[in-house]
Scaffold this active site. Structure first.
Site, short mmCIF file in Angstrom:
data_model
loop_
_atom_site.label_atom_id
_atom_site.label_comp_id
_atom_site.label_asym_id
_atom_site.label_seq_id
_atom_site.Cartn_x
_atom_site.Cartn_y
_atom_site.Cartn_z
N GLY A 303 0.79 -1.22 0.00
CA GLY A 303 0.00 0.00 0.00
C GLY A 303 0.83 1.27 0.00
O GLY A 303 1.91 1.35 -0.60
N SER A 304 0.34 2.29 0.72
CA SER A 304 0.89 3.65 0.61
C SER A 304 2.32 3.80 1.10
O SER A 304 2.96 4.82 0.79
CB SER A 304 -0.01 4.63 1.38
OG SER A 304 -1.28 4.70 0.77
N VAL A 305 2.86 2.84 1.85
CA VAL A 305 4.26 2.97 2.27
C VAL A 305 5.21 2.87 1.09
O VAL A 305 6.40 3.16 1.21
CB VAL A 305 4.62 1.90 3.33
CG1 VAL A 305 3.88 2.15 4.63
CG2 VAL A 305 4.35 0.50 2.82
#
EC number: 3.4.16.4
Length: 573
Positions: A303-305
């Site tokens: 995801g966003s990491v």
């Protein structure tokens, strides 16, 4: 022949030396002498011409060669604190055919072994036609000696070693375990089995006909102890990381979690905690899920990491100067009939603002302006889609999809961390490139004598620029504010990922993530926190994973005596 009285003649008794008698006598004597000659000849043959055969037959019944167990090497943390040690134990065995039938002696034996008499009798009956059976394995020398002091015929001992893990469940999945024969079965115990095991020795002993030891005769080969293994783990940080991770998993009712902390300057793993865990010293009722080192062998959609890593690839194209602004209105977009959303409409965002707000729309619109696969190429250069190379059994390589299969929606999804799979260790290792001016360091589970040569994968100016953006992400008033560490600057990124199920993404199952670097001004630590499926209400990475990073990084920086770089007070907004 003289006439008998009365005129009758008396028969004469044959002489012993009559011709027939002499013949029989000679025959018997000849046979006796022949037997004596054959016997003497056989004796001479055995003692002179075939002496080795006779000696071998005698030795086979009295001489034995016993194995001398090798002491298994110790596993320690980077400061020499023991994480796995071997202690001497005694295994008792018996020859069932030599055990007496006396009921009192068998009762004494069962009590000394701590066993039920009926169970012992049943086992003896099963092995009645054999010459070997274990009575009890891995006893303390004192307990074993109490059994041997009974002097029951047929009971013997074997000296062995038993593995003990002082840190217990705190580092269980990394260290692994050995089996009852002291052979590595999981983790580093398995990976370094030949090195740790050493080479057993051999000794010749003299035993009586009942198999009892009379005396040692000679050592044929000395045992070579196994080598000691020094890990990169700092036991102080490991205890603290495990405690905080376990508390977070319990607090949020999660299925599990992982925490990986690296030395930003060397790539060494300073802490690696997993939940659930198990006690390697007592494996009764073991839950198999606890055996898995999730930080290395499990993969997930990050995801966003991944957005800072994707942003580094976008910036290197030169298409997006520092003043670039992206319009993310109306907060959603449809690509290939697939809807991409932000949490809300953020309107116009700078590049730093895209990371701060974690805008999927912003990352997608930047990526779709390019024709080259710069983002997936960057992921591969950072070590994704390949095993980390630590030597840990079963380490995962993850996956980055092949470019010929990408649709526009998949191209966009890669930029905000969907459509690929990574491990927590891979993720932490990738961020060494951001912390080290573009040079990625390979992760190491062993203590290094010097820092390894980094691999340049990001332009140094771009890496420093992305680090500065991540520093702005973790500020009072942002979604990542709970990752703040008093006295230190923190660069980080949150992530909240839907879990997949049998029918695609689940509506109510998430993974909460945070990746952080501290201090941001001079990176010393990189940590990845992942909480799997929190169920207690909160599930965003900023609310669930970021506070774990704050507590762990704060304690670690103080333990490592890293000077503060931000003396002003940071108040949560």
């Amino acid at each position: 022949m003289s006439p008998a009285p009365g005129g009758a003649a008396t028969p004469r008794t044959p002489s012993p030396m009559a011709p027939m008698g002499r013949a029989r006598y000679r025959l018997v004597m000849g046979l006796v002498l022949l037997g004596l000659a054959l016997l003497a000849g056989r004796i001479v043959d055995l003692h002179v011409f075939d002496r080795s055969f006779l000696q071998g037959q005698g030795d086979a019944r009295t001489l034995r060669v016993h194995e001398i167990p090798a002491h298994r090497g110790m596993i320690t943390d980077r400061h020499g604190e023991p994480l796995a040690i071997s202690t001497p134990v005694v295994t008792l065995w018996a020859n069932p055919q030599d055990l007496p039938d006396d009921g009192i002696q068998r009762l004494q034996l069962a009590r000394a072994l701590g066993q039920d008499l009926d169970a012992l009798e049943a086992r003896l009956a099963r092995y009645a036609d054999r010459e070997f059976m274990y009575l009890r394995r891995r006893m303390t020398p004192e307990a074993a000696q109490r059994v041997l002091d009974l002097r029951i015929p047929g009971v013997h001992k074997r000296e062995e070693y038993k593995r003990y893990y002082p840190a217990g469940e705190v580092v269980a999945q990394l260290i692994g375990v050995t089996n009852i024969d002291d052979q590595g079965q999981e983790g580093l115990e398995l990976a370094y089995q030949p090195y740790l095991a050493g080479v057993p020795g051999r000794r010749r002993v003299l035993k009586d006909r009942r198999g009892r030891l009379v005396r040692d005769l000679a050592v044929l080969r000395e045992a070579e102890p196994g080598g000691d293994l020094t890990l990169s783990i700092d036991q102080r940080l490991q205890y603290m990381a495990y405690r905080e991770l376990k508390a977070a998993v319990d607090e949020h009712g999660a299925d599990g979690g992982v925490l990986v902390m690296l030395d930003a300057r060397t790539g060494e793993v300073l802490a690696m905690a997993n939940q659930p865990s198990y006690n390697p010293n007592d494996r009764a009722g073991l839950d198999p899920r606890g055996l898995r080192n999730r930080a290395i062998v499990d993969v997930f959609e990050p995801g966003s990491v991944m957005k800072p890593l994707a942003m580094s690839a976008l910036l290197e194209t030169g298409r997006f100067p520092p003043g670039t602004v992206v319009d993310t209105s109306p907060g959603w977009m449809v690509i290939d009939r697939y809807t991409i959303k932000d949490i809300r409409n953020y309107g116009e965002l700078t590049l730093a603002g895209i990371l701060e707000k974690s805008s999927n729309i912003g990352m997608s619109r930047l990526t779709l302006q390019l024709d080259d696969p710069v983002v997936p190429d960057r992921y591969r250069a950072l070590g994704f889609d390949q095993a980390p190379g630590t030597g840990f059994p079963g380490e995962a390589g993850g996956s980055v999809p092949a470019p010929m299969r990408w649709s526009s929606s998949q191209w966009a999804a890669l930029s905000y961390g969907y459509g690929l799979s990574v491990s927590a260790l891979q993720l932490a290792s990738a961020y060494t490139a951001i912390a080290n001016h573009g040079e990625r360091l390979p992760p190491s589970l062993l203590r290094l004598s010097r820092a390894p040569q980094g691999e340049p994968v990001i332009d140094p100016e771009v890496a420093d620029r992305v680090l500065a953006m991540m520093d702005q992400v973790v500020e009072p008033g942002t979604g990542a504010r709970r990752a703040l560490v008093p006295g230190y600057s923190v660069a980080g990124k949150t992530g909240t990922v839907r879990k997949t199920g049998g029918e695609g993404y689940q509506e109510d199952a998430y993974r909460s993530l945070f990746v952080g670097i501290a201090p941001a001004s001079d990176p010393r630590l990189i940590a990845v926190v992942m909480i799997d499926h929190p169920r207690a209400g909160e599930y965003y990475g900023g609310a669930v994973a970021a506070p774990v990073f704050s507590r762990v990084a704060g304690s670690a920086l103080r333990i490592l005596d890293v000077p503060p770089d931000r003396l002003e007070s940071d108040d949560d907004a």
